[in-house]
Design a protein around this motif. Structure first.
Motif, mmCIF file in Angstrom:
data_model
loop_
_atom_site.group_PDB
_atom_site.id
_atom_site.type_symbol
_atom_site.label_atom_id
_atom_site.label_comp_id
_atom_site.label_asym_id
_atom_site.label_seq_id
_atom_site.Cartn_x
_atom_site.Cartn_y
_atom_site.Cartn_z
ATOM 1 N N ILE A 165 0.813 -1.217 0.000
ATOM 2 C CA ILE A 165 0.000 0.000 0.000
ATOM 3 C C ILE A 165 0.845 1.265 0.000
ATOM 4 N N LEU A 166 2.144 1.127 0.335
ATOM 5 C CA LEU A 166 3.032 2.288 0.314
ATOM 6 C C LEU A 166 3.957 2.288 -0.897
ATOM 7 N N SER A 167 3.794 1.295 -1.782
ATOM 8 C CA SER A 167 4.604 1.250 -2.999
ATOM 9 C C SER A 167 3.998 2.181 -4.047
ATOM 10 N N ILE A 168 4.807 2.572 -5.031
ATOM 11 C CA ILE A 168 4.314 3.504 -6.056
ATOM 12 C C ILE A 168 3.290 2.843 -6.972
ATOM 13 N N SER A 169 3.145 1.537 -6.904
ATOM 14 C CA SER A 169 2.110 0.872 -7.686
ATOM 15 C C SER A 169 0.724 1.108 -7.101
ATOM 16 N N PHE A 170 0.681 1.727 -5.913
ATOM 17 C CA PHE A 170 -0.593 2.122 -5.309
ATOM 18 C C PHE A 170 -0.542 3.567 -4.818
ATOM 19 N N SER A 171 0.505 3.921 -4.108
ATOM 20 C CA SER A 171 0.667 5.290 -3.608
ATOM 21 C C SER A 171 1.486 6.091 -4.620
ATOM 22 N N SER A 172 0.811 6.532 -5.669
ATOM 23 C CA SER A 172 1.502 7.204 -6.777
ATOM 24 C C SER A 172 2.138 8.520 -6.364
ATOM 25 N N LEU A 173 1.688 9.109 -5.259
ATOM 26 C CA LEU A 173 2.266 10.354 -4.761
ATOM 27 C C LEU A 173 3.747 10.208 -4.461
ATOM 28 N N PHE A 174 4.219 8.978 -4.209
ATOM 29 C CA PHE A 174 5.580 8.771 -3.744
ATOM 30 C C PHE A 174 6.561 8.432 -4.870
ATOM 31 N N ALA A 175 6.155 8.583 -6.112
ATOM 32 C CA ALA A 175 7.061 8.337 -7.237
ATOM 33 C C ALA A 175 8.207 9.342 -7.220
ATOM 34 N N ASP A 176 9.342 8.967 -7.792
ATOM 35 C CA ASP A 176 10.507 9.854 -7.837
ATOM 36 C C ASP A 176 10.248 11.066 -8.726
ATOM 37 N N ASP A 177 10.957 12.147 -8.437
ATOM 38 C CA ASP A 177 10.830 13.363 -9.244
ATOM 39 C C ASP A 177 11.118 13.098 -10.717
ATOM 40 N N ALA A 178 12.072 12.205 -10.998
ATOM 41 C CA ALA A 178 12.444 11.918 -12.384
ATOM 42 C C ALA A 178 11.266 11.369 -13.178
ATOM 43 N N VAL A 179 10.344 10.680 -12.500
ATOM 44 C CA VAL A 179 9.136 10.164 -13.155
ATOM 45 C C VAL A 179 8.065 11.248 -13.210
ATOM 46 N N ILE A 180 7.843 11.923 -12.088
ATOM 47 C CA ILE A 180 6.792 12.934 -12.014
ATOM 48 C C ILE A 180 6.977 14.010 -13.076
ATOM 49 N N ARG A 181 8.214 14.453 -13.288
ATOM 50 C CA ARG A 181 8.429 15.568 -14.219
ATOM 51 C C ARG A 181 8.177 15.191 -15.676
ATOM 52 N N GLN A 182 8.037 13.890 -15.964
ATOM 53 C CA GLN A 182 7.753 13.458 -17.331
ATOM 54 C C GLN A 182 6.265 13.210 -17.591
ATOM 55 N N LEU A 183 5.435 13.471 -16.590
ATOM 56 C CA LEU A 183 4.011 13.193 -16.739
ATOM 57 C C LEU A 183 3.337 14.229 -17.636
ATOM 58 N N PRO A 184 2.221 13.840 -18.251
ATOM 59 C CA PRO A 184 1.546 14.751 -19.182
ATOM 60 C C PRO A 184 0.720 15.805 -18.448
ATOM 61 N N GLU A 185 0.230 16.755 -19.208
ATOM 62 C CA GLU A 185 -0.675 17.764 -18.670
ATOM 63 C C GLU A 185 -1.800 17.080 -17.901
ATOM 64 N N THR A 186 -2.198 17.680 -16.788
ATOM 65 C CA THR A 186 -3.114 17.000 -15.870
ATOM 66 C C THR A 186 -4.271 17.904 -15.464
ATOM 67 N N PHE A 187 -5.459 17.296 -15.393
ATOM 68 C CA PHE A 187 -6.638 17.964 -14.853
ATOM 69 C C PHE A 187 -6.986 17.285 -13.544
ATOM 70 N N VAL A 188 -6.999 18.053 -12.464
ATOM 71 C CA VAL A 188 -7.259 17.528 -11.125
ATOM 72 C C VAL A 188 -8.575 18.099 -10.605
ATOM 73 N N VAL A 189 -9.433 17.224 -10.106
ATOM 74 C CA VAL A 189 -10.683 17.645 -9.460
ATOM 75 C C VAL A 189 -10.630 17.250 -7.995
ATOM 76 N N THR A 190 -10.948 18.200 -7.135
ATOM 77 C CA THR A 190 -11.090 17.917 -5.707
ATOM 78 C C THR A 190 -12.469 18.359 -5.247
ATOM 79 N N CYS A 191 -12.952 17.727 -4.187
ATOM 80 C CA CYS A 191 -14.250 18.072 -3.605
ATOM 81 C C CYS A 191 -14.048 18.482 -2.157
#
Length: 423
Positions: free
Chosen positions: A334-360
């Motif tokens: 549950i704490l691995s990046i295969s579930f807790s995606s927030l904890f991925a390394d910066d090198a991965v995060i900075r390559q992600l595409p444009e993102t739309f985030v919705v919060t409630c």
């Protein structure tokens, strides 16, 4: 007698709702949500009472009200009244979602994974955008059919070819089957998009709740696939992104706000991973987090990373507790990046595409998405954000419920479709 029974059922539902839930006075539709909550409680109660004795015996026959009755759910879970997940799936399947007349659908399999493809009937001057959507439901509930109204609206309003993925569900198919199915269907579509009239450079992935979690994980995995087209964007609708801290401000502020309670997140998370729900209290206080993981991830989890406005409304800092190694060893995933995606390394995060985030505002998972949004922004990823001031968890599934339709759900899908259309 029937009238007396109905009155008793209504009285019970109203009592439970008023005694076990809390709604902020600023929430715009308290009585509408209370009515929906009471109807869920009544339906659950009727189905449980109506279970034949011969169908509820045996050690595997269990049920929990953890979605709408998280506290008392433990009693019914232990008592073995009936199969919990099957009951909730049955309830969800009672909903008959409609298809927009401007769309056509086709049910196929992508690499063995069932999908439903939504296509606008209106002719297009060129290839359309593609939108791969993963439904929510804690990885154990939800279906292509249940999400037809959501996907129909997204496809029609965004004018995309939308692929709704019918991934296999836990506990019959244990973690990480769900994300693997979503990944396989996505890769198949990316490789064959032109067959469906889609521009391979204009493919978006997204989902709500657990589906949003899968989308965030898959977007990170696709970073490592140079053989595939680059994703155009990801759409994350009140997604869960971490399982380290269940006492963030949003968890405290919305602990007993329908339709998802604080302890329900942990309870169903344990169910999803096939672990004992006796670990619920350990996860709620954070004793499952080893010191080395806390040291690495704490900088991303701090409440001060949230906008100041979200630290109000009764939040208090709760000190970390010592790790219990025996608890962590039972569920390290549950704490691995295969579930807790927030904890991925910066090198991965900075390559992600444009993102739309919705919060409630009234969602326990609000801060998961806000913290992920900050990580994306800190790494130079372009982020569009919509915060639903009157949104609650699951609100997009309340867009076609007659007098129980919530404008916040409609607005969220409108904003998501506008984002995709504008790419």
């Amino acid at each position: 007698m029937a009238a007396i029974g109905l009155l008793a059922l209504i009285a019970w539902a109203m009592y439970y709702d008023r005694s076990k839930t809390t709604m902020d006075p600023r929430f715009d539709h308290p009585w509408k949500l209370r009515t929906l909550h009471c109807l869920l409680i009544m339906t659950m109660t009727l189905v449980v009472v109506g279970q034949p004795v011969g169908e509820v015996s045996g050690p595997s026959s269990r049920f929990s009200f953890a979605v709408v009755l998280p506290k008392q759910g433990k009693i019914l879970e232990w008592s073995g009244l009936c199969k919990q997940i099957e009951l909730i799936r049955f309830m969800l399947n009672l909903k008959k979602a409609r298809l927009h007349p401007g769309l056509s659908t086709e049910d196929l399999c992508f690499d063995g994974v069932p999908v439903r493809i939504y296509r606008p009937k209106a002719p297009s001057a060129g290839r359309r955008k593609g939108f791969v959507f993963f439904h929510g439901g804690a990885g154990m509930m939800g279906s292509i059919d249940y999400y037809q109204d959501v996907c129909s609206k997204l496809a029609k309003d965004s004018q995309t070819v939308l692929v709704s993925v019918g991934y296999r569900l836990s506990p019959e198919h244990p973690y990480p089957t769900q994300c693997e199915d979503c990944f396989a269907a996505t890769v198949h579509f990316m490789k064959n998009s032109e067959v469906f009239g889609v521009d391979p450079s204009q493919i978006v992935i997204g989902g709500d709740s657990a589906g949003g979690n899968y989308a965030s994980v898959i977007a990170q995995k696709l970073v490592e696939r140079p053989d595939l087209p680059r994703l155009r964007a990801q759409v994350l609708l009140y997604a869960g992104t971490q399982a380290m801290d269940f006492n963030l401000p949003s968890y405290q502020q919305n602990a007993t706000m329908p339709l998802l309670f604080q302890d329900s997140v942990v309870f169903y998370g344990l169910k999803y991973f096939g672990k004992s729900t006796s670990l619920t209290e350990d996860l709620l206080i954070g004793s499952h987090v080893p010191d080395e993981i806390r040291l690495k991830c704490d900088k991303w989890m701090r409440p001060e990373n949230l906008p100041e406005r979200f630290l109000r409304r009764g939040f208090r800092q709760i000190p970390a507790v010592p790790c219990k190694p025996e608890v962590y060893e039972k569920l390290p995933e549950i704490l691995s990046i295969s579930f807790s995606s927030l904890f991925a390394d910066d090198a991965v995060i900075r390559q992600l595409p444009e993102t739309f985030v919705v919060t409630c505002e009234y969602d326990v998972l609000r801060d998961d998405s806000l913290l992920y949004k900050k990580r994306l922004e800190d790494n130079g990823v372009k982020v569009s954000w919509f915060h639903s001031e009157n949104g609650f968890h699951g609100v997009i599934n309340c867009i076609d419920l007659w007098f129980l339709t919530f404008p916040a759900g409609v607005e969220i899908l409108d904003r998501a479709a506008d984002f995709v259309r504008s790419l």
